[in-house]
Write an enzyme that holds these catalytic residues in place. Structure first.
Site, mmCIF file in Angstrom:
data_model
loop_
_atom_site.group_PDB
_atom_site.id
_atom_site.type_symbol
_atom_site.label_atom_id
_atom_site.label_comp_id
_atom_site.label_asym_id
_atom_site.label_seq_id
_atom_site.Cartn_x
_atom_site.Cartn_y
_atom_site.Cartn_z
ATOM 1 N N TYR A 1 0.837 -1.196 0.000
ATOM 2 C CA TYR A 1 0.000 0.000 0.000
ATOM 3 C C TYR A 1 0.871 1.244 0.000
ATOM 4 O O TYR A 1 2.087 1.187 0.192
ATOM 5 C CB TYR A 1 -0.933 0.004 1.207
ATOM 6 C CG TYR A 1 -0.262 0.380 2.514
ATOM 7 C CD1 TYR A 1 -0.404 1.656 3.055
ATOM 8 C CD2 TYR A 1 0.523 -0.543 3.204
ATOM 9 C CE1 TYR A 1 0.220 1.995 4.253
ATOM 10 C CE2 TYR A 1 1.142 -0.214 4.399
ATOM 11 C CZ TYR A 1 0.988 1.063 4.920
ATOM 12 O OH TYR A 1 1.613 1.398 6.095
ATOM 13 N N LEU B 1 11.617 1.524 6.493
ATOM 14 C CA LEU B 1 10.861 1.954 5.318
ATOM 15 C C LEU B 1 11.405 3.298 4.857
ATOM 16 O O LEU B 1 11.538 4.231 5.650
ATOM 17 C CB LEU B 1 9.374 2.089 5.649
ATOM 18 C CG LEU B 1 8.507 2.577 4.486
ATOM 19 C CD1 LEU B 1 8.433 1.521 3.389
ATOM 20 C CD2 LEU B 1 7.114 2.943 4.959
ATOM 21 N N HIS C 1 0.039 -21.087 0.287
ATOM 22 C CA HIS C 1 1.131 -20.152 0.520
ATOM 23 C C HIS C 1 1.902 -19.815 -0.758
ATOM 24 O O HIS C 1 2.475 -18.726 -0.866
ATOM 25 C CB HIS C 1 2.099 -20.716 1.569
ATOM 26 C CG HIS C 1 1.603 -20.600 2.969
ATOM 27 N ND1 HIS C 1 0.549 -21.339 3.448
ATOM 28 C CD2 HIS C 1 2.007 -19.820 4.001
ATOM 29 C CE1 HIS C 1 0.322 -21.033 4.709
ATOM 30 N NE2 HIS C 1 1.198 -20.111 5.078
#
Length: 286
Positions: A36, A206, A105
Site C-alpha cells: 500500500y 521503510l 502459501h
C-alpha cells in the site's frame, strides 16, 4: 459501524465505500499479501505524487507483483476520488493485493490483482502538538526483517503502536540491538550539534517519502544532513528529536520515556524545517 459514503475505487468500479466488497479468498485478507501507499493531498492537489508512485512500484517489485497501472492511470483515478471528496485536504490510500485464489502459501500465477483506492480527511497534528511537541516511548523492534516493503502485513506495527497508545503517547520509537530503526508509523530524526541525522536506508527501515524531502529542505536551509547508524544513547541525548510521516509531516518530540529531549521544547531546527515543509506543500503538489 457506519462507514463513510464517500466514493472509492475497487477493481475498475467507483462506488460508495460502504458498498465495496472483496472476496474472503483475497490473499490480502488471508495472508496480508499486498502493499500500500498513502499520498497526502493539500488544497485538492497530490503532494510528491511521483515519489509515492516510485515507492509503490518498489514495494510491488520486492513482493514480485507487476504494477497494474501506469503513472497517469493512477493519477486519473486518484484525481477522480479527490474531486468527489468533500475535504480539500485528504489522504489517498492505495492498496494492491495479489488477488483472489484458493488458499495456498505459494504465489498463484495468472491471478488479477485486487486494486483499492480511497480518500479520507487527512489527520494532521493539531496546533498544540506542533507548538508544544509530543511525547513518545521506546520499545525493541520485534517486527519482521523487511521493513523496507510497505506491506499490508502490519500486525507488528499495530502491536508497536499500541505500546505508546496504552500510555497516551504519540509514537513508539523502535530499536534493534540498541540501534534506532524507525517508529511504528513514522521515520525518526535527531538533531545533534546542529545537524539532522537519520538512519541509513536498509531492510529494517521503510524509506519514507520524507527522506529525500528532508534532505532537500535541509539543503535549502543550510542545515547539515546525514544518514548514519544512530544508537539509543544518541536518541535519548539528542538536542532535538523529530518524527516524519505523511500524516505527521514533521513533528517535534519533546519527551521520550518520560524524560525531556533537549530543553523539553520544540527546537530551532524543527521550527525551520516545519516552516520549510509548509512551503513545500504548495510548491510540490500537482
Amino acid at each position: 459501524m457506519n462507514l463513510p459514503d464517500t466514493l472509492c475505487y475497487l477493481d475498475g468500479e467507483y462506488l460508495p465505500l460502504g458498498q465495496a466488497k472483496v472476496s474472503v479468498l483475497d490473499r490480502g485478507f488471508l495472508f496480508g499479501d499486498g502493499v500500500y501507499d498513502v499520498v497526502p493531498v493539500y488544497a485538492r492537489k497530490l503532494f510528491r505524487f511521483d515519489e509515492h508512485m516510485a515507492r509503490l512500484d518498489r514495494s510491488l517489485s520486492k513482493v514480485r507483483m507487476a504494477n497494474p497501472f501506469t503513472r497517469d492511470e493512477w493519477l486519473a483515478r486518484c484525481r477522480r476520488l479527490i474531486e468527489a471528496h468533500p475535504s480539500d485536504d485528504q489522504a489517498i490510500y492505495i492498496q494492491v493485493t495479489r488477488g483472489v485464489a484458493p488458499r495456498n502459501h505459494v504465489m498463484p500465477v495468472g491471478v488479477a490483482p485486487t486494486v483499492f483506492i480511497m480518500a479520507s480527511p487527512v489527520q494532521r497534528p493539531g496546533t498544540h502538538a506542533v507548538r508544544e511537541g509530543v511525547a513518545c516511548v521506546t520499545a525493541d523492534d520485534f517486527r519482521w526483517e523487511r521493513g523496507d516493503i510497505k506491506s499490508t502485513s502490519l500486525l507488528g506495527n499495530v502491536l508497536a503502536r499500541q505500546v505508546s497508545a496504552d500510555v497516551g503517547a504519540t509514537e513508539t520509537i523502535l530499536f534493534r540491538d540498541g540501534w534506532l530503526t524507525e517508529a511504528s508509523a513514522s521515520n525518526v530524526w535527531i538533531v545533534q550539534d546542529g545537524a539532522v541525522l537519520g538512519v541509513p536506508k536498509g531492510e529494517h527501515v521503510l524509506e519514507g517519502i520524507r527522506f529525500e524531502l528532508l534532505r532537500e529542505l535541509c539543503a535549502a536551509e543550510g542545515i547539515p544532513f546525514a544518514l548514519q547508524p544512530i544508537s539509543a544513547a544518541q536518541v535519548h541525548g539528542a538536542d532535538e528529536l523529530m518524527l516524519t510521516s505523511a500524516s505527521k509531516e514533521v513533528l517535534a518530540v519533546v519527551l521520550l520515556d518520560g524524560q525531556p529531549i533537549g530543553d523539553g521544547k520544540p527546537g530551532p531546527v524543527f521550527q525551520r524545517l516545519y516552516s520549510a515543509y509548509q512551503g513545500a506543500k504548495v510548491s510540490q503538489s500537482i
